[in-house]
Design an enzyme around this catalytic site. Structure first.
Site, PDB file in Angstrom:
ATOM      1  N   ARG A  87       0.824  -1.210   0.000  1.00 43.62           N
ATOM      2  CA  ARG A  87       0.000   0.000   0.000  1.00 43.62           C
ATOM      3  C   ARG A  87       0.864   1.269   0.000  1.00 43.62           C
ATOM      4  O   ARG A  87       0.482   2.280  -0.593  1.00 43.62           O
ATOM      5  CB  ARG A  87      -0.945  -0.012   1.204  1.00 43.62           C
ATOM      6  CG  ARG A  87      -1.987   1.108   1.180  1.00 43.62           C
ATOM      7  CD  ARG A  87      -3.018   0.902   2.281  1.00 43.62           C
ATOM      8  NE  ARG A  87      -4.109   1.846   2.157  1.00 43.62           N
ATOM      9  CZ  ARG A  87      -4.348   2.837   3.014  1.00 43.62           C
ATOM     10  NH1 ARG A  87      -3.571   3.006   4.068  1.00 43.62           N
ATOM     11  NH2 ARG A  87      -5.364   3.651   2.830  1.00 43.62           N
ATOM     12  N   ILE A 116      -6.989   7.678  -1.002  1.00 53.30           N
ATOM     13  CA  ILE A 116      -6.891   6.226  -1.069  1.00 53.30           C
ATOM     14  C   ILE A 116      -7.827   5.738   0.032  1.00 53.30           C
ATOM     15  O   ILE A 116      -7.809   6.250   1.155  1.00 53.30           O
ATOM     16  CB  ILE A 116      -5.437   5.737  -0.861  1.00 53.30           C
ATOM     17  CG1 ILE A 116      -5.339   4.213  -1.035  1.00 53.30           C
ATOM     18  CG2 ILE A 116      -4.868   6.165   0.465  1.00 53.30           C
ATOM     19  CD1 ILE A 116      -3.903   3.674  -0.994  1.00 53.30           C
ATOM     20  N   SER A 117      -8.681   4.806  -0.288  1.00 55.47           N
ATOM     21  CA  SER A 117      -9.691   4.361   0.676  1.00 55.47           C
ATOM     22  C   SER A 117      -9.062   3.701   1.895  1.00 55.47           C
ATOM     23  O   SER A 117      -7.991   3.093   1.825  1.00 55.47           O
ATOM     24  CB  SER A 117     -10.661   3.383   0.020  1.00 55.47           C
ATOM     25  OG  SER A 117     -11.385   4.010  -1.005  1.00 55.47           O
ATOM     26  N   GLN A 118      -9.778   3.813   3.000  1.00 57.80           N
ATOM     27  CA  GLN A 118      -9.398   3.154   4.249  1.00 57.80           C
ATOM     28  C   GLN A 118      -9.277   1.651   3.986  1.00 57.80           C
ATOM     29  O   GLN A 118     -10.129   1.067   3.308  1.00 57.80           O
ATOM     30  CB  GLN A 118     -10.496   3.453   5.270  1.00 57.80           C
ATOM     31  CG  GLN A 118     -10.379   2.752   6.573  1.00 57.80           C
ATOM     32  CD  GLN A 118     -11.598   3.022   7.461  1.00 57.80           C
ATOM     33  OE1 GLN A 118     -12.533   3.724   7.074  1.00 57.80           O
ATOM     34  NE2 GLN A 118     -11.570   2.457   8.638  1.00 57.80           N
ATOM     35  N   PRO A 119      -8.246   0.984   4.495  1.00 59.00           N
ATOM     36  CA  PRO A 119      -8.091  -0.455   4.258  1.00 59.00           C
ATOM     37  C   PRO A 119      -9.330  -1.282   4.600  1.00 59.00           C
ATOM     38  O   PRO A 119      -9.661  -2.231   3.872  1.00 59.00           O
ATOM     39  CB  PRO A 119      -6.897  -0.830   5.135  1.00 59.00           C
ATOM     40  CG  PRO A 119      -6.066   0.412   5.125  1.00 59.00           C
ATOM     41  CD  PRO A 119      -7.081   1.532   5.184  1.00 59.00           C
TER      42      PRO A 119
END
Length: 126
Positions: free
Chosen positions: A45, A71-74
């Site tokens: 990531r 970037i989206s939250q995991p």
């Protein structure tokens, strides 16, 4: 994207311990598909972020990637992927074709490529 797997583990943000803490947090939040947890643990990531934010790559946070995007939250990435492949638990590569709208930095695309034979992705920003 070609990724040198030898450079994925080491110290700091790339350490297995740092990545494993993220996986523990995702498990606590209800992500249960081992394939997704392993893919997220092994995915770089930090390479999808600006160098200044790379040290925060394995926190369960969305982070800015420019152009007023993140970037989206995991957890969100894991949950979306889990929903997408949940009915194909016994398949090695469960999806034939996947369409992603909103490529962003490409992190979700990278993960989708692990579970899809073909991924097509569209982004409005060049």
């Amino acid at each position: 994207m070609n990724i040198d797997k030898e450079n994925l583990q080491g110290q700091g943000m790339t350490s297995l311990r740092t990545r494993q803490r993220l996986i523990e947090r995702l498990t606590e939040k209800g992500i249960s598909d081992v394939r997704i947890l392993e893919a997220m643990r092994d995915s770089p990531r930090h390479l999808f972020l600006d160098e200044a934010l790379a040290t925060r790559a394995y926190e369960d946070l969305s982070l800015p990637i420019g152009y007023q995007q993140t970037i989206s939250q995991p957890y969100i990435v894991a949950r979306m992927t889990e929903c997408l492949i949940s009915d194909k638990r016994l398949s090695e590569i469960p999806l034939e074709n996947t369409l992603e709208i909103g490529t962003g930095c490409g992190y979700q695309t990278y993960l989708l490529s692990i579970f899809s034979k073909k991924v097509t992705t569209i982004e409005r920003i060049e």
